[in-house]
Design an enzyme around this catalytic site. Structure first.
Site, short mmCIF file in Angstrom:
data_model
loop_
_atom_site.label_atom_id
_atom_site.label_comp_id
_atom_site.label_asym_id
_atom_site.label_seq_id
_atom_site.Cartn_x
_atom_site.Cartn_y
_atom_site.Cartn_z
N ASP A 191 -42.63 14.88 10.82
CA ASP A 191 -43.28 16.23 11.03
C ASP A 191 -44.05 16.32 12.43
OD1 ASP A 191 -43.20 17.31 8.25
OD2 ASP A 191 -44.72 16.18 7.59
N ARG A 208 -48.18 10.78 8.36
CA ARG A 208 -48.60 11.57 9.46
C ARG A 208 -49.52 11.00 10.27
NH1 ARG A 208 -48.47 17.82 9.68
NH2 ARG A 208 -47.83 17.21 11.82
N ARG A 224 -56.55 19.49 3.26
CA ARG A 224 -56.26 18.41 4.44
C ARG A 224 -57.44 18.07 4.84
NH1 ARG A 224 -50.78 18.30 5.54
NH2 ARG A 224 -49.47 18.49 3.71
N HIS A 269 -53.01 24.86 4.46
CA HIS A 269 -53.54 24.65 5.89
C HIS A 269 -54.17 26.17 6.22
CE1 HIS A 269 -51.41 21.29 7.79
NE2 HIS A 269 -52.56 20.78 7.54
N CYS A 288 -47.42 26.43 13.39
CA CYS A 288 -47.71 25.00 12.94
C CYS A 288 -47.12 24.25 14.33
CB CYS A 288 -46.91 24.62 11.75
SG CYS A 288 -47.53 25.33 10.38
N1 ARG Z 1 -44.90 19.07 6.71
C1 ARG Z 1 -46.26 18.98 7.26
C2 ARG Z 1 -47.33 18.73 6.66
O1 ARG Z 1 -47.12 18.96 5.39
C3 ARG Z 1 -46.25 20.58 7.74
C4 ARG Z 1 -47.43 20.99 8.65
C5 ARG Z 1 -47.47 22.22 8.98
N2 ARG Z 1 -48.35 22.43 10.06
C6 ARG Z 1 -49.27 23.71 9.88
N3 ARG Z 1 -50.16 23.72 11.00
N4 ARG Z 1 -49.70 24.42 8.86
O2 ARG Z 1 -48.14 18.19 7.02
#
Ligand code: ARG
Length: 265
Positions: free
Chosen positions: A63, A88, A135, A164, A258
């Site tokens: 990612d 991550r 998140r 997000h 992203c």
């Molecule tokens: N697969 C990543 C996650 O779920 C995607 C992140 C996307 N980034 C963003 N800035 N919305 O963390």
């Protein structure tokens, strides 16, 4: 106005785990195609006079292409990220190393936050908009305000497809934002209406096409090519839309924004 961005190539991009509803580990991923699309995004940015810096991709961090999540920077100060999911978490150190080596003032976070994924900056009023719900821990909002010396407006996200802030809201110019009202709680919607009466209001189709996950330099808007409804709304408001096809990166639950971390001096 010319901007400076930090991106990371999808050299090791894959969907090997699922931490958002867009990720399907059984769907095939074409890493070579992702790389081609990412290079086109970089070219679109540089062709419009912007500076692109790149962070080295690391094996085992599929990612990492979503560079927006690695930090949030205002007035030359970087507030570091602390990722929610263990998969991550190692990414944060790569961003920190890059910013420190480049000589930026770096503030290490103690609270969970995913950088520009959940923080946006509106230059006109000097406001930080901050998302929470999936998140970023709301405690990170206060920490970011303290680190960066700008007021923070906390906004609650309520639809996990828009996990997000940058999937549900974007800054278009010094004073204008666009957002998807139903991705926010009723109180957060009320705050957004009060602060941004002139906002471009998006609909669910715009959101699902990653039409909010855009990057704007105030004039040109780099937008996922699929988001045709959003393109029409932005053109009607005088913005020049630059479509970018990032279909492969959508499989990881991200698009233009992203992939881009903005360096604000
Ligand atoms: N697969 C990543 C996650 O779920 C995607 C992140 C996307 N980034 C963003 N800035 N919305 O963390």
């Amino acid at each position: 106005m010319s901007r400076t961005y930090l991106l990371c190539p999808p050299s090791h991009f894959d969907v090997s785990y699922a931490i958002n509803p867009w990720m399907d580990t059984s769907a095939p991923v074409d890493t070579a195609l992702a790389l081609r699309q990412w290079r086109d995004l970089c070219e679109a940015l540089t062709a419009h006079g912007h500076t692109v810096h790149t962070l080295d991709a690391e094996p085992g961090l599929p990612d990492m292409v979503y560079a927006a999540n690695g930090a949030f920077m205002v007035d030359g100060t970087v507030y570091g990220a602390r990722f929610r999911y263990p998969q991550r978490q190692p990414e944060a150190a790569s961003h920190e190393k890059w910013f420190r080596a480049a000589g930026w003032r770096f503030v290490a976070p103690t609270e969970t936050n995913e950088g520009e994924g959940d923080f946006a900056y509106v230059p006109g009023p000097g406001l930080i908009l901050a998302g929470y719900g999936y998140r970023t821990d709301p405690r990170a909002h206060a920490e970011a305000g303290e680190a960066l010396g700008r007021p923070v407006i906390s906004l609650k996200l309520v639809d996990d497809r828009f996990y997000h802030l940058d999937t549900a809201l974007a800054v278009l110019d010094d004073h204008t934002i666009t957002y998807l009202p139903q991705a926010f709680s009723a109180s957060s919607r009320k705050m957004l209406r009060q602060l941004f009466p002139g906002a471009v209001v998006a609909d669910e189709a715009d959101g699902l096409a990653f039409g909010l996950n855009l990057v704007s330099d105030g004039v040109n808007v780099f937008l996922n090519a699929e988001a045709r409804g959003m393109a029409a709304k932005l053109s009607a408001r005088g913005f020049t839309v630059v479509p970018v096809d990032l279909s492969e990166l959508k499989k990881g639950g991200g698009s233009v924004k992203c992939c881009i971390s903005e360096l604000r001096f």
